[in-house]
Design an enzyme around this catalytic site. Structure first.
Site, PDB file in Angstrom:
ATOM      1  N   ALA A 124      37.512  47.294  28.338  1.00 14.53           N
ATOM      2  CA  ALA A 124      36.140  47.545  28.773  1.00 14.53           C
ATOM      3  C   ALA A 124      35.597  48.884  28.273  1.00 14.53           C
ATOM      4  CB  ALA A 124      36.079  47.486  30.290  1.00 14.53           C
ATOM      5  N   ASN A 192      42.038  48.961  34.539  1.00 14.19           N
ATOM      6  CA  ASN A 192      42.767  48.767  33.285  1.00 14.19           C
ATOM      7  C   ASN A 192      42.376  49.822  32.255  1.00 14.19           C
ATOM      8  OD1 ASN A 192      44.231  46.034  33.507  1.00 14.19           O
ATOM      9  ND2 ASN A 192      42.232  45.655  34.399  1.00 14.19           N
ATOM     10  N   HIS A 232      31.791  53.727  32.907  1.00 14.15           N
ATOM     11  CA  HIS A 232      32.955  54.588  32.655  1.00 14.15           C
ATOM     12  C   HIS A 232      32.493  55.792  31.852  1.00 14.15           C
ATOM     13  CE1 HIS A 232      35.462  51.257  33.902  1.00 14.15           C
ATOM     14  NE2 HIS A 232      34.869  50.487  33.005  1.00 14.15           N
TER      15      HIS A 232
HETATM   16  N1  NAD Z   1      42.130  45.410  29.680  1.00 14.55           N
HETATM   17  C1  NAD Z   1      40.934  45.435  30.254  1.00 14.55           C
HETATM   18  O1  NAD Z   1      40.040  46.232  29.952  1.00 14.55           O
HETATM   19  C2  NAD Z   1      40.666  44.463  31.350  1.00 14.55           C
HETATM   20  C3  NAD Z   1      39.351  44.259  31.792  1.00 14.55           C
HETATM   21  C4  NAD Z   1      39.134  43.353  32.783  1.00 14.55           C
HETATM   22  C5  NAD Z   1      40.196  42.680  33.365  1.00 14.55           C
HETATM   23  N2  NAD Z   1      41.464  42.918  32.947  1.00 14.55           N
HETATM   24  C6  NAD Z   1      42.622  42.257  33.554  1.00 14.55           C
HETATM   25  O2  NAD Z   1      42.806  41.005  32.927  1.00 14.55           O
HETATM   26  C7  NAD Z   1      43.351  40.071  33.879  1.00 14.55           C
HETATM   27  C8  NAD Z   1      42.469  38.828  33.898  1.00 14.55           C
HETATM   28  O3  NAD Z   1      41.163  39.189  34.308  1.00 14.55           O
HETATM   29  P1  NAD Z   1      40.115  38.061  34.736  1.00 14.55           P
HETATM   30  O4  NAD Z   1      38.846  38.736  35.020  1.00 14.55           O
HETATM   31  O5  NAD Z   1      40.166  36.927  33.765  1.00 14.55           O
HETATM   32  O6  NAD Z   1      40.762  37.584  36.133  1.00 14.55           O
HETATM   33  P2  NAD Z   1      40.490  36.220  36.926  1.00 14.55           P
HETATM   34  O7  NAD Z   1      40.892  36.508  38.341  1.00 14.55           O
HETATM   35  O8  NAD Z   1      39.139  35.703  36.670  1.00 14.55           O
HETATM   36  O9  NAD Z   1      41.547  35.210  36.267  1.00 14.55           O
HETATM   37  C9  NAD Z   1      42.923  35.381  36.383  1.00 14.55           C
HETATM   38  C10 NAD Z   1      43.577  34.008  36.246  1.00 14.55           C
HETATM   39  O10 NAD Z   1      44.984  34.190  36.158  1.00 14.55           O
HETATM   40  C11 NAD Z   1      45.633  33.274  37.038  1.00 14.55           C
HETATM   41  N3  NAD Z   1      46.913  33.873  37.437  1.00 14.55           N
HETATM   42  C12 NAD Z   1      47.106  34.928  38.261  1.00 14.55           C
HETATM   43  N4  NAD Z   1      48.424  35.196  38.353  1.00 14.55           N
HETATM   44  C13 NAD Z   1      49.059  34.292  37.575  1.00 14.55           C
HETATM   45  C14 NAD Z   1      50.416  34.067  37.255  1.00 14.55           C
HETATM   46  N5  NAD Z   1      51.386  34.810  37.784  1.00 14.55           N
HETATM   47  N6  NAD Z   1      50.721  33.063  36.402  1.00 14.55           N
HETATM   48  C15 NAD Z   1      49.748  32.290  35.874  1.00 14.55           C
HETATM   49  N7  NAD Z   1      48.425  32.458  36.141  1.00 14.55           N
HETATM   50  C16 NAD Z   1      48.091  33.448  36.980  1.00 14.55           C
HETATM   51  C17 NAD Z   1      44.658  33.070  38.196  1.00 14.55           C
HETATM   52  O11 NAD Z   1      44.883  31.852  38.857  1.00 14.55           O
HETATM   53  C18 NAD Z   1      43.324  33.103  37.466  1.00 14.55           C
HETATM   54  O12 NAD Z   1      42.945  31.828  37.004  1.00 14.55           O
HETATM   55  C19 NAD Z   1      43.407  40.811  35.220  1.00 14.55           C
HETATM   56  O13 NAD Z   1      44.703  41.332  35.443  1.00 14.55           O
HETATM   57  C20 NAD Z   1      42.429  41.944  35.032  1.00 14.55           C
HETATM   58  O14 NAD Z   1      42.749  43.080  35.833  1.00 14.55           O
HETATM   59  C21 NAD Z   1      41.697  43.770  31.942  1.00 14.55           C
END
Ligand code: NAD
Length: 281
Positions: A124, A192, A232
């Site tokens: 992000a 993150n 941010h």
């Molecule tokens: N790197 C970055 O800048 C950044 C930015 C935003 C989000 N993220 C991270 O990316 C990840 C995904 O974000 P999102 O917005 O798509 O979340 P989200 O909640 O919309 O989707 C997450 C999905 O993963 C599934 N899930 C959770 N634990 C699981 C497991 N152990 N095994 C299989 N499936 C599982 C959930 O059922 C859900 O469908 C999160 O951890 C979030 O913190 C990172």
């Protein structure tokens, strides 16, 4: 002709879904989205139905074993498991839940020993390649101030543990100040970007000293009822440059904790991986 790279996605939520659609529509010449996995199988099935490549729905471990590259878009706990399994099956990984790599630094060491590639999208924020470049010089201090609409922080462990209520908030409120490790522990779904900054700033392997007992990367999180975006502000002080970056992100429609830029940066990383022209780092 070169065989297509087989890709799997673990986590079919806000980011996983958009990344799957992108691979299906825009990268299908070079790669095949082979499989999807989600702890909520129905979510994976619904996503698969919207894709022309009809990826298999398959348990996480079998998916990682079957593909060349696995994309984790699930959670910090899932990311740790995905990386461990990827290490045993020699599968490259794209990690979105970046806190996993800060909480367990041995994962990067093991990947290096095994020759596995771990890719971290710039998420992000912007300027991550610049921070990585500056890590080869002398970084003195990095601070990150993140302001979010209160609904983007709802459910964070820290707020629950410290009985901080954001109901009917009228003014900006600092809800957390501390180190990256603490921020990841208490706000794993929100911060993150702190983990990405930390990894980029230590890319060279040099540790920069913390001054006055303060953490090397200081994190401040604010809930602000007057903002609609996830904002941010990054301040970096180095021997070579002073850098200030402000990013005002539109939250994802499906998950207010996630920014639309996190989706684009993951798509960009994939496009770059499978393109002969690579800009930035
Ligand atoms: N790197 C970055 O800048 C950044 C930015 C935003 C989000 N993220 C991270 O990316 C990840 C995904 O974000 P999102 O917005 O798509 O979340 P989200 O909640 O919309 O989707 C997450 C999905 O993963 C599934 N899930 C959770 N634990 C699981 C497991 N152990 N095994 C299989 N499936 C599982 C959930 O059922 C859900 O469908 C999160 O951890 C979030 O913190 C990172």
């Amino acid at each position: 002709m070169k065989a297509k790279t087989k890709i799997g996605i673990v986590g079919c939520g806000a980011i996983g879904r958009e990344v799957a659609l992108f691979i299906d529509k825009q990268l299908s010449g070079n790669v095949i989205l082979w499989g999807l996995s989600d702890k909520d199988v129905e979510k994976a099935e619904l996503l698969s139905e919207t894709l022309s490549c009809s990826p298999k729905i398959i348990p996480v471990d079998s998916l990682i074993k079957s593909v060349d590259l696995v994309i984790e878009t699930a959670s910090v706990e899932a990311a740790k498991h995905v990386i461990e399994k990827a290490l045993s099956y020699n599968t490259d990984v794209v990690v979105l839940s970046v806190g996993a790599l800060v909480e367990d630094a041995s994962l990067l060491e093991k990947a290096k020993e095994k020759g596995i590639n771990i890719y971290v999208p710039s998420g992000a924020i912007c300027g991550v390649d610049g921070v990585g470049a500056l890590s080869l010089g002398e970084i003195r201090k990095i601070s990150l101030t993140t302001s979010k609409p209160p609904k983007g922080l709802v459910g964070a462990h820290y707020l629950v543990e410290h009985k901080i209520s954001l109901d009917n908030l009228k003014e900006e409120k600092i809800v957390f100040k501390g180190s990256v490790k603490e921020a990841i522990k208490y706000f794993p779904q929100n911060i993150n970007v702190a983990a990405i900054l930390f990894l980029a700033s230590s890319f060279s392997g040099k540790k920069f000293a913390s001054k006055n007992g303060k953490p090397a990367v200081e994190v401040c999180i604010k809930a602000d009822p007057h903002v609609e975006r996830n904002i941010h502000r990054i301040d970096i002080d180095t021997e070579e440059s002073k850098v200030t970056i402000t990013i005002e992100n539109v939250p994802s429609k499906t998950n207010p904790k996630t920014s639309a830029l996190a989706v684009l940066s993951t798509q960009y990383l994939l496009k770059k991986l499978f393109s002969s022209f690579k800009i930035g780092s």
